[in-house]
Design a protein around this motif. Sequence first.
Motif, PDB file in Angstrom:
ATOM      1  N   ARG A 122       0.872  -1.178   0.000  1.00 33.65           N
ATOM      2  CA  ARG A 122       0.000   0.000   0.000  1.00 33.65           C
ATOM      3  C   ARG A 122       0.903   1.219   0.000  1.00 33.65           C
ATOM      4  NH1 ARG A 122      -2.975   3.080   4.112  1.00 33.65           N
ATOM      5  NH2 ARG A 122      -4.690   4.051   3.019  1.00 33.65           N
ATOM      6  N   THR A 123       0.708   2.079  -0.976  1.00 33.27           N
ATOM      7  CA  THR A 123       1.546   3.261  -1.124  1.00 33.27           C
ATOM      8  C   THR A 123       0.766   4.482  -0.654  1.00 33.27           C
ATOM      9  OG1 THR A 123       2.608   2.262  -3.026  1.00 33.27           O
ATOM     10  CG2 THR A 123       2.883   4.633  -2.739  1.00 33.27           C
ATOM     11  N   LYS A 124       1.436   5.320   0.085  1.00 37.54           N
ATOM     12  CA  LYS A 124       0.830   6.561   0.559  1.00 37.54           C
ATOM     13  C   LYS A 124       1.822   7.681   0.302  1.00 37.54           C
ATOM     14  CE  LYS A 124      -1.399   8.671   4.516  1.00 37.54           C
ATOM     15  NZ  LYS A 124      -1.873   8.486   5.878  1.00 37.54           N
ATOM     16  N   THR A 125       1.348   8.782  -0.259  1.00 35.05           N
ATOM     17  CA  THR A 125       2.191   9.941  -0.520  1.00 35.05           C
ATOM     18  C   THR A 125       1.991  10.956   0.595  1.00 35.05           C
ATOM     19  OG1 THR A 125       1.925   9.576  -2.880  1.00 35.05           O
ATOM     20  CG2 THR A 125       2.756  11.721  -2.205  1.00 35.05           C
ATOM     21  N   VAL A 126       3.099  11.458   1.124  1.00 31.90           N
ATOM     22  CA  VAL A 126       3.055  12.425   2.217  1.00 31.90           C
ATOM     23  C   VAL A 126       3.773  13.681   1.765  1.00 31.90           C
ATOM     24  CG1 VAL A 126       3.769  12.891   4.584  1.00 31.90           C
ATOM     25  CG2 VAL A 126       3.097  10.590   3.928  1.00 31.90           C
ATOM     26  N   LYS A 127       3.131  14.838   1.958  1.00 32.23           N
ATOM     27  CA  LYS A 127       3.802  16.103   1.675  1.00 32.23           C
ATOM     28  C   LYS A 127       4.432  16.582   2.979  1.00 32.23           C
ATOM     29  CE  LYS A 127       3.344  20.692  -0.122  1.00 32.23           C
ATOM     30  NZ  LYS A 127       2.541  21.822  -0.411  1.00 32.23           N
ATOM     31  N   ALA A 128       5.745  16.630   2.987  1.00 31.80           N
ATOM     32  CA  ALA A 128       6.475  17.023   4.194  1.00 31.80           C
ATOM     33  C   ALA A 128       6.448  18.544   4.331  1.00 31.80           C
ATOM     34  CB  ALA A 128       7.910  16.510   4.128  1.00 31.80           C
ATOM     35  N   GLN A 129       5.777  19.027   5.378  1.00 28.54           N
ATOM     36  CA  GLN A 129       5.669  20.466   5.607  1.00 28.54           C
ATOM     37  C   GLN A 129       6.925  20.987   6.302  1.00 28.54           C
ATOM     38  OE1 GLN A 129       2.146  20.630   8.008  1.00 28.54           O
ATOM     39  NE2 GLN A 129       0.803  20.783   6.235  1.00 28.54           N
ATOM     40  N   ARG A 130       7.258  22.264   6.022  1.00 23.46           N
ATOM     41  CA  ARG A 130       8.420  22.900   6.641  1.00 23.46           C
ATOM     42  C   ARG A 130       8.069  23.284   8.076  1.00 23.46           C
ATOM     43  NH1 ARG A 130      12.575  24.581   3.787  1.00 23.46           N
ATOM     44  NH2 ARG A 130      13.022  26.296   5.197  1.00 23.46           N
ATOM     45  N   MET A 131       8.931  22.863   9.018  1.00 23.14           N
ATOM     46  CA  MET A 131       8.742  23.209  10.427  1.00 23.14           C
ATOM     47  C   MET A 131      10.007  22.854  11.190  1.00 23.14           C
ATOM     48  SD  MET A 131       6.155  20.130  11.561  1.00 23.14           S
ATOM     49  CE  MET A 131       5.052  20.436  10.210  1.00 23.14           C
ATOM     50  N   ASP A 132      10.050  23.248  12.456  1.00 19.59           N
ATOM     51  CA  ASP A 132      11.206  22.879  13.267  1.00 19.59           C
ATOM     52  C   ASP A 132      10.888  21.590  14.023  1.00 19.59           C
ATOM     53  OD1 ASP A 132       9.498  23.684  15.291  1.00 19.59           O
ATOM     54  OD2 ASP A 132      10.728  25.341  15.974  1.00 19.59           O
ATOM     55  N   LEU A 133      11.887  21.040  14.680  1.00 19.90           N
ATOM     56  CA  LEU A 133      11.770  19.755  15.356  1.00 19.90           C
ATOM     57  C   LEU A 133      10.691  19.784  16.439  1.00 19.90           C
ATOM     58  CD1 LEU A 133      12.732  16.875  15.948  1.00 19.90           C
ATOM     59  CD2 LEU A 133      14.512  17.859  17.401  1.00 19.90           C
TER      60      LEU A 133
END
Length: 178
Positions: A122-133
Amino acid sequence: MKFEIVGKNVSITEAMRQKIERKLSFLDKYLLIDPETRARVVVRTYPLTQKIEVTIPTKVGILRTEVEHEDLYAAIDLAIDKLEDQVRRQKTRLSRRHREKLALSFVEQDNVKLDQGDIAVRTKTVKAQRMDLEEAIMRMEMLGHSFFIYTDEETDSTAVVYKRNSGGYGLLETEDEE
């Protein structure tokens, strides 16, 4: 968390300051609060009542309450109860929203038929948002996940923060191949 306690028509005593700071420190168990976050508390005195206003800007949203009571210490307790209720409602809202998505993913997974020798992926696409740790950890905790993928503001690369089995958090940073 830092405190900004202001009195209108009343001078803030050390006992009042200590009670307010001690009561507001409960937020540490619910949210990841930046040490630079300023909790603004305004105490007003009227002829028959005392009023306390609390405003706390967090990464999740603004927590705000106003309470009027004859006794200032009772007003502080009521304001804390209201803030605690707001935090609980927000967490419940987030968990319900994600519980439905999780249930749907299990239903989809159950409907996948496996032939002998075939592997279902199962493939899922995630958009990685810009943020700090710190924000990534806070979002992971609010979502109830064991890991969170994001784009680190400092390194401008994709990173994964995760909960360690032994407690605490781990961080995986990506590095481009040369």
